[in-house]
Enzyme design. Structure first.
Site, PDB file in Angstrom:
ATOM      1  N   CYS A 115      31.761  18.035  33.630  1.00 50.72           N
ATOM      2  CA  CYS A 115      31.251  16.686  33.903  1.00 50.72           C
ATOM      3  C   CYS A 115      30.833  15.932  32.643  1.00 50.72           C
ATOM      4  CB  CYS A 115      30.067  16.773  34.857  1.00 50.72           C
ATOM      5  SG  CYS A 115      30.523  17.563  36.403  1.00 50.72           S
ATOM      6  N   HIS A 255      25.225  10.919  34.675  1.00 47.92           N
ATOM      7  CA  HIS A 255      26.260  11.561  35.472  1.00 47.92           C
ATOM      8  C   HIS A 255      25.784  11.594  36.925  1.00 47.92           C
ATOM      9  CE1 HIS A 255      29.033  14.242  37.189  1.00 47.92           C
ATOM     10  NE2 HIS A 255      28.261  15.306  37.173  1.00 47.92           N
ATOM     11  N   ASN A 285      30.277  13.110  43.531  1.00 45.59           N
ATOM     12  CA  ASN A 285      30.353  13.560  42.136  1.00 45.59           C
ATOM     13  C   ASN A 285      31.813  13.509  41.684  1.00 45.59           C
ATOM     14  OD1 ASN A 285      30.415  14.975  39.733  1.00 45.59           O
ATOM     15  ND2 ASN A 285      29.128  16.664  40.445  1.00 45.59           N
TER      16      ASN A 285
HETATM   17  N1  COA Z   1      25.865  21.059  55.189  1.00 46.86           N
HETATM   18  C1  COA Z   1      24.896  21.670  55.861  1.00 46.86           C
HETATM   19  N2  COA Z   1      24.234  22.751  55.397  1.00 46.86           N
HETATM   20  C2  COA Z   1      24.595  23.218  54.196  1.00 46.86           C
HETATM   21  C3  COA Z   1      25.607  22.619  53.433  1.00 46.86           C
HETATM   22  C4  COA Z   1      26.265  21.488  53.979  1.00 46.86           C
HETATM   23  N3  COA Z   1      27.240  20.841  53.327  1.00 46.86           N
HETATM   24  N4  COA Z   1      25.736  23.290  52.272  1.00 46.86           N
HETATM   25  C5  COA Z   1      24.829  24.283  52.292  1.00 46.86           C
HETATM   26  N5  COA Z   1      24.145  24.241  53.452  1.00 46.86           N
HETATM   27  C6  COA Z   1      23.066  25.134  53.919  1.00 46.86           C
HETATM   28  C7  COA Z   1      23.106  26.479  53.248  1.00 46.86           C
HETATM   29  O1  COA Z   1      24.009  27.336  53.904  1.00 46.86           O
HETATM   30  C8  COA Z   1      21.674  26.925  53.408  1.00 46.86           C
HETATM   31  O2  COA Z   1      21.501  27.419  54.701  1.00 46.86           O
HETATM   32  P1  COA Z   1      20.537  28.674  54.980  1.00 46.86           P
HETATM   33  O3  COA Z   1      19.183  28.243  54.524  1.00 46.86           O
HETATM   34  O4  COA Z   1      20.681  28.861  56.451  1.00 46.86           O
HETATM   35  O5  COA Z   1      21.107  29.803  54.165  1.00 46.86           O
HETATM   36  C9  COA Z   1      20.873  25.639  53.283  1.00 46.86           C
HETATM   37  O6  COA Z   1      21.811  24.573  53.540  1.00 46.86           O
HETATM   38  C10 COA Z   1      20.255  25.447  51.921  1.00 46.86           C
HETATM   39  O7  COA Z   1      21.245  25.673  50.942  1.00 46.86           O
HETATM   40  P2  COA Z   1      20.937  25.503  49.429  1.00 46.86           P
HETATM   41  O8  COA Z   1      22.194  25.751  48.640  1.00 46.86           O
HETATM   42  O9  COA Z   1      19.732  26.310  49.060  1.00 46.86           O
HETATM   43  O10 COA Z   1      20.557  23.953  49.396  1.00 46.86           O
HETATM   44  P3  COA Z   1      19.985  23.088  48.245  1.00 46.86           P
HETATM   45  O11 COA Z   1      18.774  22.407  48.701  1.00 46.86           O
HETATM   46  O12 COA Z   1      19.928  23.827  46.939  1.00 46.86           O
HETATM   47  O13 COA Z   1      21.107  21.976  48.106  1.00 46.86           O
HETATM   48  C11 COA Z   1      22.937  21.384  46.686  1.00 46.86           C
HETATM   49  C12 COA Z   1      22.413  22.337  47.741  1.00 46.86           C
HETATM   50  C13 COA Z   1      24.303  21.852  46.249  1.00 46.86           C
HETATM   51  C14 COA Z   1      23.036  19.993  47.282  1.00 46.86           C
HETATM   52  C15 COA Z   1      21.983  21.345  45.486  1.00 46.86           C
HETATM   53  O14 COA Z   1      21.675  22.658  45.091  1.00 46.86           O
HETATM   54  C16 COA Z   1      22.554  20.604  44.329  1.00 46.86           C
HETATM   55  O15 COA Z   1      22.844  19.422  44.403  1.00 46.86           O
HETATM   56  N6  COA Z   1      22.691  21.250  43.172  1.00 46.86           N
HETATM   57  C17 COA Z   1      23.267  20.643  42.019  1.00 46.86           C
HETATM   58  C18 COA Z   1      24.736  20.568  42.181  1.00 46.86           C
HETATM   59  C19 COA Z   1      25.384  19.739  41.117  1.00 46.86           C
HETATM   60  O16 COA Z   1      24.822  18.799  40.655  1.00 46.86           O
HETATM   61  N7  COA Z   1      26.597  20.108  40.768  1.00 46.86           N
HETATM   62  C20 COA Z   1      27.406  19.401  39.873  1.00 46.86           C
HETATM   63  C21 COA Z   1      27.040  19.683  38.486  1.00 46.86           C
HETATM   64  S1  COA Z   1      27.964  18.729  37.409  1.00 46.86           S
END
Ligand code: COA
Length: 331
Positions: A115, A255, A285
């Site tokens: 990114c 970003h 993203n």
């Molecule tokens: N829809 C519904 N539920 C979802 C899901 C979706 N699309 N994706 C994951 N979940 C669920 C998971 O399975 C988990 O369920 P559980 O508690 O029953 O196990 C729950 O939601 C929480 O998952 P988690 O991964 O801990 O959520 P989070 O609060 O960390 O959010 C992201 C996930 C990916 C949105 C977040 O971590 C994030 O944005 N991280 C940065 C990613 C990023 O910026 N990437 C690009 C870098 S350049």
């Protein structure tokens, strides 16, 4: 000898017309509009259709940037394309873009830093401009990640979209351009964003196909922590190198990975959210395309002016980070 500055004379962006909303995803994935909006701020993403590739999207954004700059592609001296989702491993997508633009024999290179790719490429372009080596440089950030995510798995697919953005950098006698920048990389936690198979470590095979390990995987929490850790210090350092303070900055263009990351950085740095350019709601993203897309869009709407002082900041696969203090054109 008088210093040569670099000014950005052209910009352009392209997003495929097909828009997939969160509600549409609800039909095929165990997800919900509310979950996606609350965790990421994303409402919709643009997704390329079967006729488009990374190079065709890059070329569309490039023609707009060249038209705005008022130079033909044959006058380019260098083409830099930042992407992690090229048409092929080889040939390099930068050479495909060069050929499709009819920019005969112009050197072209692909920059693969996830990114942060566009900011890395922009900083590279400025080195060539400031040394006088090249005069007309096209810098593209493009990504077609919808072909690299598993649409049957909810955790990653909902986060990404496709787009391209491009700028043209040319020399200027009057002060402007890249005033300070920070580029960084820490590969120790590189597994946090990975396509585990399809490369030399794990070539493509039946097993890979069955496991789906050729798709993009991400440890969302690790990436979130990393992003919120690096944004503030890398902005501070770029400003220090530019001899400026946050009060001198008109707009921060981050970003667009997650609205919550931008909100956390805004709080941490004590800068109101209305000074941050945010368009993640409509595009999700778009990785290396997100900053040039947000830049071109806000210039076209008149919100950002070419003489404004901008602070670009990005983070991503590697893990890498990059920030730059930029005044596109002289006052
Ligand atoms: N829809 C519904 N539920 C979802 C899901 C979706 N699309 N994706 C994951 N979940 C669920 C998971 O399975 C988990 O369920 P559980 O508690 O029953 O196990 C729950 O939601 C929480 O998952 P988690 O991964 O801990 O959520 P989070 O609060 O960390 O959010 C992201 C996930 C990916 C949105 C977040 O971590 C994030 O944005 N991280 C940065 C990613 C990023 O910026 N990437 C690009 C870098 S350049």
């Amino acid at each position: 000898m008088a210093k040569t500055y670099g000014k950005i004379t052209g910009w352009g962006a392209y997003a495929p017309p097909r828009i997939i909303t969160n509600h549409e995803l609800e039909a095929t994935l165990d997800t919900s509009h509310d979950w996606i909006v609350q965790r990421t701020g994303i409402h919709a993403r643009h997704v390329a259709d079967a006729n488009e590739t990374t190079s065709t999207m890059a070329v569309k954004a490039s023609w707009s940037a060249l038209a705005k700059a008022g130079i033909p592609s044959t006058e380019l001296d260098l083409i830099l394309v930042a992407t992690s989702s090229p048409d092929y491993f080889t040939p390099p997508v930068s050479s495909m873009v060069q050929s499709m633009l009819g920019a005969h024999d112009v050197p072209a290179m692909t920059i693969v830093t996830g990114c942060t790719g566009f900011v890395y490429a922009l900083v590279t372009a400025y080195q060539f401009i400031e040394t006088g080596a090249y005069r007309n440089i096209l810098v593209v950030g493009v990504e077609l990640l919808s072909r690299f995510v598993n649409w049957e798995e909810r955790s990653v697919s909902v986060l990404f979209g496709d787009a391209a953005g491009a700028v043209v950098v040319q020399p200027s006698d009057e002060p402007c351009g890249l005033e300070g920048y920070v580029l960084g990389s820490d590969g120790t936690n590189g597994q946090a964003i990975i396509m585990p198979a399809g490369g030399s470590a794990r070539p493509f095979s039946e097993d890979v196909l069955q496991e789906g390990s050729h798709y993009l995987q991400m440890n969302g929490r690790e990436v979130f922590k990393f992003a919120t850790r690096v944004i503030g210090p890398s902005c501070d350092e770029a400003l220090r190198l530019a001899g400026k303070s946050m009060a001198d900055v008109d707009w921060i263009i981050p970003h667009q990975a997650n609205l919550r990351i931008i909100q956390a950085a805004a709080k941490d740095m004590d800068i109101p959210l209305d000074r941050w350019i945010v368009n993640i709601d409509q595009y999700a993203n778009t990785s290396a395309a997100s900053i040039p897309l947000a830049l071109a869009e806000s210039l076209e709407s008149g919100r950002v002016k070419p003489t404004d002082t901008l602070l670009l900041v990005s983070f991503g696969a590697g893990m890498t980070w990059a920030s730059a203090v930029l005044q596109m054109q002289p006052n």
